[in-house]
Design a protein around this motif. Structure first.
Motif, PDB file in Angstrom:
ATOM      1  N   ARG A 551       0.830  -1.201   0.000  1.00  0.00           N
ATOM      2  CA  ARG A 551       0.000   0.000   0.000  1.00  0.00           C
ATOM      3  C   ARG A 551       0.869   1.257   0.000  1.00  0.00           C
ATOM      4  NH1 ARG A 551      -5.215  -0.422   2.400  1.00  0.00           N
ATOM      5  NH2 ARG A 551      -4.757   1.285   3.824  1.00  0.00           N
ATOM      6  N   TYR A 552       0.457   2.247  -0.797  1.00  0.00           N
ATOM      7  CA  TYR A 552       1.126   3.542  -0.804  1.00  0.00           C
ATOM      8  C   TYR A 552       0.141   4.605  -1.258  1.00  0.00           C
ATOM      9  CZ  TYR A 552       1.620   2.830  -5.913  1.00  0.00           C
ATOM     10  OH  TYR A 552       1.388   2.608  -7.250  1.00  0.00           O
ATOM     11  N   THR A 553       0.431   5.849  -0.924  1.00  0.00           N
ATOM     12  CA  THR A 553      -0.419   6.965  -1.346  1.00  0.00           C
ATOM     13  C   THR A 553       0.400   7.952  -2.151  1.00  0.00           C
ATOM     14  OG1 THR A 553       0.026   8.268   0.653  1.00  0.00           O
ATOM     15  CG2 THR A 553      -1.860   6.754   0.719  1.00  0.00           C
ATOM     16  N   ILE A 554      -0.287   8.709  -3.017  1.00  0.00           N
ATOM     17  CA  ILE A 554       0.324   9.799  -3.772  1.00  0.00           C
ATOM     18  C   ILE A 554      -0.555  11.033  -3.591  1.00  0.00           C
ATOM     19  CG2 ILE A 554       1.201  10.577  -6.003  1.00  0.00           C
ATOM     20  CD1 ILE A 554       1.273   7.723  -6.940  1.00  0.00           C
ATOM     21  N   ARG A 555       0.079  12.163  -3.305  1.00  0.00           N
ATOM     22  CA  ARG A 555      -0.667  13.413  -3.151  1.00  0.00           C
ATOM     23  C   ARG A 555       0.156  14.564  -3.713  1.00  0.00           C
ATOM     24  NH1 ARG A 555       1.607  16.387   0.971  1.00  0.00           N
ATOM     25  NH2 ARG A 555       2.841  15.201   2.509  1.00  0.00           N
ATOM     26  N   PRO A 556      -0.508  15.633  -4.158  1.00  0.00           N
ATOM     27  CA  PRO A 556       0.233  16.823  -4.597  1.00  0.00           C
ATOM     28  C   PRO A 556       1.010  17.418  -3.435  1.00  0.00           C
ATOM     29  CG  PRO A 556      -2.066  16.918  -5.310  1.00  0.00           C
ATOM     30  CD  PRO A 556      -1.955  15.802  -4.317  1.00  0.00           C
ATOM     31  N   CYS A 557       2.149  18.013  -3.732  1.00  0.00           N
ATOM     32  CA  CYS A 557       2.908  18.681  -2.683  1.00  0.00           C
ATOM     33  C   CYS A 557       3.670  19.852  -3.285  1.00  0.00           C
ATOM     34  CB  CYS A 557       3.863  17.719  -1.985  1.00  0.00           C
ATOM     35  SG  CYS A 557       5.255  17.187  -3.002  1.00  0.00           S
ATOM     36  N   GLY A 558       4.368  20.604  -2.444  1.00  0.00           N
ATOM     37  CA  GLY A 558       5.144  21.740  -2.917  1.00  0.00           C
ATOM     38  C   GLY A 558       4.258  22.743  -3.639  1.00  0.00           C
TER      39      GLY A 558
END
Length: 574
Positions: A551-558
């Motif tokens: 399991r992993y997540t991806i999200r916008p950053c910076g």
């Protein structure tokens, strides 16, 4: 153009000692042997043997070079002739083993001498076959991309022969079909026996790390998202987009290719306490195939990484060749390859006049088309591609699916993310727009092979129904949505596109994932249970998530925080 934030030097950070320079490396190896153990220095084909031999010859009383123990060059050429064939591009996958290259009597005598005098150092490909099992084993490794640069400069010899003056295509063919296969199988048997690894990718600037550091680097890489080192190359049709987005040398005429996920050819950087150490990324797959690929994928493909991502930049350039990839049956019977190069074009960007040629127009007469291709190859006519092939407008984020047997070509003003299965040289060019290669010579055309694999049923209606922009909603949640976007039912790769302004949860489900951030400045990949450190990716970067991650997540950053980002993800249908 946006601000360039593409990372050209991604690395796995670890701690450990690094030994720099031949003088220090040789001193360290002498300490390791203590005059009681023999020393064997294995070389992957494509290393600069003269530099390495010169260093060891000046530090040890006697050096045996494994080339001197091999069968004569004429015998090597006869032995490998059936795998090299007489084709300018294509051979057949070898069944030879490294032992086949050695003269049995010379090998036995060398073993006797080394057993009697442990001060003798054995250097070269197959050194471990000469030295006793308790010898200190050093391995000088080399990534295939750097080997190809050395081919172009005619610097390095092949396994058992001196072919430095051969055309680059012939050197590459010998590597692809014969030498690299043999060396990889041999290296795979040695991976856990090696005591230290030597990096000579930069001539005259060797570095060495111990086995503990090497294994720790691969262990960490296999347990987290990572990137291999991208390499960029000009092309006859190359464009200008990557120069700006990836911050490349503006003085180069063009860059047509970026290979940013071809693990059998790319490098992998280990950042060892701030010192960059380069190894072939295939080492990771050889040693950690189950963790990276996943058990079902490993069961199907063995230690082959089956998914490839690369860029094709024609922005400000020209059309690619009109081409077709072979069927699995054809590539297996003719070249000894287990599966073919099915692929797709995902439009990372597109100019207003961008186009893609895909499939044939309904009602095309096959014999008429082949006759015209033959006449064009002889220079009698200019082939009318638009008479026979469908030409579709291409827009940013379009997706064209290209299973083997489909005639296709990316037109100019396109920035293509090519998603494909791994066998990467089996392209049968049908027409190349009266264009010369970068060497000033016509590029090889393969009409006769192409006609054997063209699927004439891939006509206009078929393309519209099965191959052009088939996005299907799969799931959605607060701040995200998922779409299925391929691939074709004949292909083993599945692709999914995610749009998101909030974290998206992914699950590897037993298959390696390969992703690219196709929209948005920056995103972060995180572990819900903090199993790995947050991994930041930038626009247009390809990254790999090993199956073992789960399991992993991806999200916008910076700068992208709160804005919509998009990823395209590929994995093997299990």
């Amino acid at each position: 153009m946006r601000r360039a934030n593409y990372d050209k030097f991604p690395a796995t950070k670890i701690s450990g000692p690094v030994v720099r320079g031949w003088e220090s490396i040789l001193s360290e190896l002498k300490r390791a042997t203590r005059g009681e153990r023999a020393l064997a220095v294995e070389l992957y084909t494509g290393t600069c043997e003269e530099e390495i031999l010169g260093a060891f010859a000046g530090a040890f009383p006697e050096v045996i070079h494994t080339r001197d123990l091999m069968i004569p060059e004429a015998e090597v050429r006869r032995m490998t002739e059936r795998f090299m064939t007489d084709d300018v591009l294509f051979g057949h996958v070898t069944v030879l083993d490294l032992n086949d290259y050695f003269d049995p009597s010379k090998l036995a005598e060398a073993r006797r001498r080394v057993a009697a005098d442990r001060r003798i150092v054995v250097v070269g490909t197959g050194a471990s076959l000469v030295a006793p099992d308790d010898a200190v084993l050093a391995y000088v490794d080399m990534a295939r991309w750097e080997i190809q640069q050395r081919f172009r400069r005619h610097e390095v010899r092949a396994l058992g022969i001196d072919n430095r003056q051969d055309p680059v295509s012939i050197q590459y063919k010998r590597g692809y079909f014969n030498d690299w296969r043999i060396c990889d199988r041999h290296k795979d048997r040695l991976l856990r026996r090696v005591n230290c690894w030597i990096d000579t990718h930069r001539a005259g600037a060797p570095k060495m790390i111990g086995a503990e550091t090497f294994l720790a680097g691969l262990e960490k890489t296999a347990s987290q998202p990572f990137r291999v080192v991208p390499f960029f190359d000009p092309a006859p049709w190359g464009g200008q987009w990557m120069k700006e987005v990836c911050d490349l040398d503006r003085s180069v005429t063009n860059f047509g290719w970026c290979f940013d996920c071809v693990p059998e050819e790319n490098s992998l950087y280990l950042d060892v306490d701030g010192e960059r150490f380069e190894i072939p990324s295939v080492d990771l797959i050889l040693l950690k195939s189950r963790e990276v690929l996943g058990e079902p994928v490993e069961a199907r493909f063995g230690k082959d990484f089956p998914i490839r991502f690369d860029f094709l930049d024609t922005m400000g350039g020209g059309n690619l060749s009109l081409q077709v990839h072979p069927t699995t049956q054809f590539v297996h019977e003719n070249f000894g390859i287990a599966y073919t190069q099915d692929e797709s074009y995902y439009l990372l960007d597109a100019g207003k006049d961008a186009t893609v040629y895909i499939g044939l127009k309904t009602g095309v007469n096959p014999q008429e088309m082949i006759d015209d291709l033959r006449r064009a190859q002889r220079g009698e006519i200019v082939f009318d591609a638009e008479k026979y092939a469908n030409k579709f407008p291409a827009r940013k984020h379009d997706h064209f699916l290209i299973p083997g047997g489909t005639v296709h070509c990316s037109g100019s003003e396109s920035m293509v993310l090519e998603i494909s299965s791994t066998p990467n040289i089996f392209t049968f060019k049908l027409w190349d727009w009266q264009r010369l290669g970068l060497d000033g010579k016509p590029r090889p055309i393969n009409v006769e092979r192409g006609k054997e694999v063209i699927d004439w049923k891939r006509d206009t209606e078929y393309v519209k129904q099965w191959l052009y922009d088939h996005f299907e909603p799969v799931a959605s949640g607060e701040g995200w949505s998922e779409e299925r976007t391929g691939l074709h039912r004949n292909e083993f790769i599945e692709t999914r596109r995610h749009r998101f302004t909030a974290p998206v949860l992914h699950e590897t489900n037993g298959s390696v994932h390969v992703l690219n951030l196709v929209e948005g400045e920056e995103a972060v990949v995180e572990s819900p249970d903090r199993a790995f450190e947050p991994f930041v990716v930038h626009y247009a970067e390809t990254f790999i998530v090993p199956a073992a991650v789960g399991r992993y997540t991806i999200r916008p950053c910076g700068e992208a925080a709160g804005r919509e980002c998009m990823t395209i993800k590929a994995y093997v249908r299990c």
